[in-house]
Design a protein around this motif. Structure first.
Motif, PDB file in Angstrom:
ATOM      1  N   LEU A  78       0.450   7.159  -3.460  1.00  0.00           N
ATOM      2  CA  LEU A  78       0.220   7.335  -4.889  1.00  0.00           C
ATOM      3  C   LEU A  78       1.252   8.284  -5.484  1.00  0.00           C
ATOM      4  O   LEU A  78       1.545   9.331  -4.896  1.00  0.00           O
ATOM      5  N   PRO A  99      -5.895  12.811  -9.329  1.00  0.00           N
ATOM      6  CA  PRO A  99      -5.464  11.827  -8.328  1.00  0.00           C
ATOM      7  C   PRO A  99      -6.465  10.691  -8.132  1.00  0.00           C
ATOM      8  O   PRO A  99      -6.074   9.552  -7.846  1.00  0.00           O
ATOM      9  N   ARG A 100      -7.771  10.980  -8.289  1.00  0.00           N
ATOM     10  CA  ARG A 100      -8.751   9.913  -8.137  1.00  0.00           C
ATOM     11  C   ARG A 100      -8.613   8.886  -9.258  1.00  0.00           C
ATOM     12  O   ARG A 100      -8.754   7.684  -9.037  1.00  0.00           O
ATOM     13  N   ARG A 117      -5.572   6.823  -8.618  1.00  0.00           N
ATOM     14  CA  ARG A 117      -5.817   5.813  -7.591  1.00  0.00           C
ATOM     15  C   ARG A 117      -6.437   4.555  -8.206  1.00  0.00           C
ATOM     16  O   ARG A 117      -6.106   3.434  -7.824  1.00  0.00           O
ATOM     17  N   GLU A 118      -7.323   4.739  -9.161  1.00  0.00           N
ATOM     18  CA  GLU A 118      -7.914   3.589  -9.835  1.00  0.00           C
ATOM     19  C   GLU A 118      -6.862   2.839 -10.648  1.00  0.00           C
ATOM     20  O   GLU A 118      -6.849   1.608 -10.666  1.00  0.00           O
ATOM     21  N   ARG A 129       0.830  -1.200   0.000  1.00  0.00           N
ATOM     22  CA  ARG A 129       0.000   0.000   0.000  1.00  0.00           C
ATOM     23  C   ARG A 129       0.867   1.254   0.000  1.00  0.00           C
ATOM     24  O   ARG A 129       0.800   2.067   0.915  1.00  0.00           O
ATOM     25  N   ARG A 171      -0.363  -1.902  -9.255  1.00  0.00           N
ATOM     26  CA  ARG A 171       0.371  -2.196  -8.034  1.00  0.00           C
ATOM     27  C   ARG A 171       1.123  -3.519  -8.143  1.00  0.00           C
ATOM     28  O   ARG A 171       0.541  -4.569  -8.387  1.00  0.00           O
ATOM     29  N   MET A 231      -3.712   2.753  -9.977  1.00  0.00           N
ATOM     30  CA  MET A 231      -2.745   2.153  -9.076  1.00  0.00           C
ATOM     31  C   MET A 231      -3.205   0.781  -8.608  1.00  0.00           C
ATOM     32  O   MET A 231      -2.384  -0.109  -8.353  1.00  0.00           O
ATOM     33  N   ARG A 232      -4.475   0.577  -8.514  1.00  0.00           N
ATOM     34  CA  ARG A 232      -4.982  -0.734  -8.123  1.00  0.00           C
ATOM     35  C   ARG A 232      -4.614  -1.801  -9.142  1.00  0.00           C
ATOM     36  O   ARG A 232      -4.400  -2.959  -8.792  1.00  0.00           O
TER      37      ARG A 232
END
Length: 505
Positions: A53, A61-62, A65-66, A50, A72, A68-69
């Motif tokens: 970001l 950024p939102r 974040r999607e 975790r 990752r 990054m899932r």
């Protein structure tokens, strides 16, 4: 009643000092040069996959974040897991005046180990030390008088070494939340006494300068009213397992020096996904095309929709169609691979662990690739082995065995950190036998546990006894009852007993 914290080395003073140190270490620390030392919360977040970001210019950024899932890839967990999985304690060896006393000490140590399920919990101690800079083992006396060993984390435990002595503890504190009562409790150990405290606050804080601790009260005990009892062990029963003390006295996490590389990998992966999303698809263009407008809104009407089943056509023979070149994704992939190679070099993690490229590689090449990892594991074993020996000495102190409680000749037996095949181990054992290496040592080198070796010794003695009292039949010892060489009387094509061979004419 408030706890007095004004007098140095008083119970309240230790509670405030160690409690503040414990809570402060959870958060990141920024020095005057804007260099950030990651806290325990950050180290755990990276170990669990975790990370923060990355900032991508022009990307919400939102939305990042999607992405990054999907992007990752937790390389730091592999940096921690690869040495941890090679660190297993097989047992302990104690030196003695004779073999029987040493063997008895080994067996008693193994019983303590098995009673506390340390075959499993020892791996938690090792992983905790590698991922959180240090871990602790608490040694206490159980209700049955036997030693109880428990794994403790630096998020709940803090210790203070004696002035000028890094091997002796002056005090130790354990702070935890009681889910049954909703209270926060604390236990403070000094060499002479044990103090118990409690507070109703679920998130207590320590300023470090207060003369009294208003939130805390002495915990009422069955046999004491001030929350104090005598320390029967005469020393702080916490044993620290400090990782990489040469980098920092309070410990250095295994992945702490590759966090920036993990951030670089994350940024490269985000850019790769952005290129795949917006640049990998070939954009179409049209020149000389008349575009109609919506009569109500005045907006241009899209004349064509991308569809694999449709063909773009127009009546105007002057109109031209084309497409832009797609973005080349190979530079983004190369950037990720380059960062992973840097991570492998710095952490001494074998490249084939990270990249998974093992094709037509010899065993010698794999052994050479794992040399750095094996060397690192052996270095950690030397440091942690001293801590495990101290744990066993404390356990024997709980049992009242002062001889073994001061047995400085104790030795931790580790499973071999190198990867070897069974044939390699057996071949080495044969060569060591010809060189005069004792049988038990050869069995240890073949990675048998002390318990397995003990059973094998009993079986060897039984086999030798059976060979003496129950000799094999003469036919199986190389001669027949009549003194002639033995022959197999079973029917075999092309072969008969010697007595049945006819004489030559």
């Amino acid at each position: 009643m408030a706890i007095d914290a004004s007098k140095p080395e008083s119970p309240g003073w230790w509670l405030q000092r160690l409690g503040k140190r414990m809570l402060d270490e959870r958060a990141d620390d920024r020095d005057a040069d804007e260099e950030i030392t990651p806290g325990l919360d950050t180290l755990r977040a990276y170990a669990e996959g975790r990370p923060p970001l990355p900032h991508v210019p022009g990307v919400d950024p939102r939305e990042a974040r999607e992405w990054m899932r999907d992007a990752r890839t937790n390389w730091t967990s592999l940096v921690i897991d690869s040495p941890t999985e090679r660190m297993h304690v097989d047992g302990f060896r104690f030196g003695g005046d004779d073999d029987e006393s040493a063997k008895s000490a080994d067996e008693d140590a193994n019983r303590i180990w098995q009673e506390n399920a340390m075959d499993a919990d020892a791996d938690l101690v090792h992983y905790g030390a590698l991922s959180q800079r240090r871990a602790f083992v608490l040694v206490e006396k159980g209700d049955d008088g036997r030693p109880v060993l428990t794994h403790e984390t630096p998020r709940q435990v803090a210790v203070e070494h004696a002035q000028g002595n890094r091997r002796k503890l002056a005090a130790g504190l354990k702070l935890w939340r009681d889910d049954w009562t909703g209270q926060t409790k604390a236990t403070l150990w000094t060499p002479d006494k044990v103090f118990h405290f409690t507070t109703k606050s679920q998130a207590p804080s320590f300023s470090g300068r207060a003369a009294t601790l208003q939130q805390w009260d002495a915990l009422s005990l069955p046999n004491a009213t001030d929350g104090t009892e005598r320390n029967e062990l005469g020393m702080v029963p916490l044993v620290p397992f400090i990782n990489r003390r040469n980098r920092r006295p309070e410990g250095f996490a295994e992945h702490e020096d590759v966090l920036s590389i993990q951030n670089r990998i994350n940024l490269s992966l985000i850019n790769l996904i952005a290129a795949m999303k917006y640049g990998a698809f070939r954009q179409r263009w049209a020149a000389g095309l008349v575009v109609d407008e919506d009569p109500i809104t005045g907006q241009k009407i899209q004349p064509f929709q991308l569809d694999i089943r449709k063909l773009w056509t127009t009546d105007d023979h002057e109109t031209k169609f084309g497409e832009f070149q797609a973005t080349d994704l190979r530079p983004y992939v190369a950037a990720v691979e380059s960062a992973v190679q840097d991570l492998a070099a710095i952490s001494r993690t074998p490249p084939h662990y990270l990249l998974g490229q093992v094709v037509n590689v010899s065993g010698q090449a794999l052994t050479a690739a794992e040399t750095g990892l094996v060397s690192k594991v052996k270095d950690r074993q030397r440091a942690f082995g001293e801590s495990w020996e101290q744990v066993m000495r404390l356990a024997f102190r709980v049992l009242g065995d002062e001889t073994r409680a001061t047995a400085w000749s104790a030795e931790t037996l580790w499973q071999d950190a190198e990867s070897r095949t069974v044939s390699e181990l057996a071949d080495a054992a044969v060569k060591k036998a010809s060189a005069g290496v004792p049988w038990r040592q050869r069995m240890e080198d073949m990675q048998y546990t002390p318990q397995q070796i003990d059973r094998m010794e009993i079986d060897r003695a039984a086999d030798a006894l059976n060979a003496t009292t129950d000799p094999q039949p003469a036919q199986l010892q190389g001669q027949a009852d009549n003194g002639k060489p033995p022959f197999d009387t079973r029917a075999v094509i092309g072969r008969r007993a010697a007595d049945d061979v006819p004489n030559a004419a």
